[in-house]
Design an enzyme around this catalytic site. Sequence first.
Site, PDB file in Angstrom:
ATOM      1  N   THR A  77      39.895  33.926  34.877  1.00 42.84           N
ATOM      2  CA  THR A  77      40.646  33.128  35.848  1.00 42.84           C
ATOM      3  C   THR A  77      42.079  33.632  35.964  1.00 42.84           C
ATOM      4  OG1 THR A  77      39.308  31.157  35.435  1.00 42.84           O
ATOM      5  CG2 THR A  77      41.454  30.815  36.424  1.00 42.84           C
ATOM      6  N   ASP A 121      33.963  31.145  40.223  1.00 41.95           N
ATOM      7  CA  ASP A 121      33.657  31.143  38.794  1.00 41.95           C
ATOM      8  C   ASP A 121      32.165  30.891  38.571  1.00 41.95           C
ATOM      9  OD1 ASP A 121      34.183  31.315  36.140  1.00 41.95           O
ATOM     10  OD2 ASP A 121      35.161  29.371  35.947  1.00 41.95           O
TER      11      ASP A 121
END
Length: 356
Positions: A77, A121
């Site tokens: 991330t 994600d």
Amino acid sequence: MNWDDTTDTSAPERLVGSVADREDQAVEAALRPKDLGEFIGQEKVREQLDLVLRAARARGATADHVLLSGAPGLGKTTLSMIIAAEMGAPIRITSGPAIQHAGDLAAILSSLQEGEVLFLDEIHRMSRPAEEMLYMAMEDFRVDVIVGKGPGATAIPLELPPFTLVGATTRAGLLPPPLRDRFGFTAHMEFYEPRELERVVHRSAGLLDVEIDSDGAAEIAGRSRGTPRIANRLLRRVRDYAQVKADGIITREIAGAALQVYEVDARGLDRLDRAVLQALLKLFGGGPVGLSTLAVAVGEERETVEEVAEPFLVREGLLARTPRGRVATPAAWAHLGLTPPRATASGSGQQDLFGA
């Protein structure tokens, strides 16, 4: 100090679990590096990604789609946010499990701005219809929106502005080849070396206004299982101990005493890890023993032992998965200070049931 918000099967209350709880997410937002120069570790990935982004900026084009794979907590991330920052573009964050229908993905894609970074994600957990829509969006910057049902259904082509997809996955092998092939740059993120984690701990301590010496940072780094997220979580718990039990300065002795309270040993094993090893060694003589039997002996679910405890034990060379069951290695006996049975020590892999 690089982390990502990927969730895994680890329970949030595990101090050495790689899942990010709310406290982790709040702290990570403040500690995340803002550019590649601040990002610690992953040298090859940083170098390659820097070339990709510089070339895209020089051409005045959007960057190629990027696929980041690796265990939770290594910085996927964080890198996606850095990609957006380096390209001077906004970023939108979503996840595979949140996209269950092609319409969900179409709504997200149709609202993207030119050059925007879409971070997806756990991309391997998308639904198949959404996955197939993503193929065309990545390659042709176009999607076909289906209006109506049955024989009267009509496909309306919708042009998309150029964008960069950054996909993150902990299970790269689950991605279908057509999806993998559409990424222009693929990177696998490795676990960190202790020296790199020491730099992570020092940097985080500075941002958190915590005084720590080199030995204290090394002690925390050595118990962090190669994962920056865990290193930062341990740092916060050691900071609490140092403030309450000492003068607030983290030394090797303070770090060791604090992590003993939290049951994280010198190798990074916690209560669950040691319980699995102790059951395997003391109850079953080092194995082989079946997973279900081992889970019952530990008092945990089969999935908990297999998906939470075993990966790290296998990576550390303390446990082996064999066709006949789980087997402890000589390193496991040494770590717990136990003497293996004679048959195990001789390497036969079977116990002498008759004592002969």
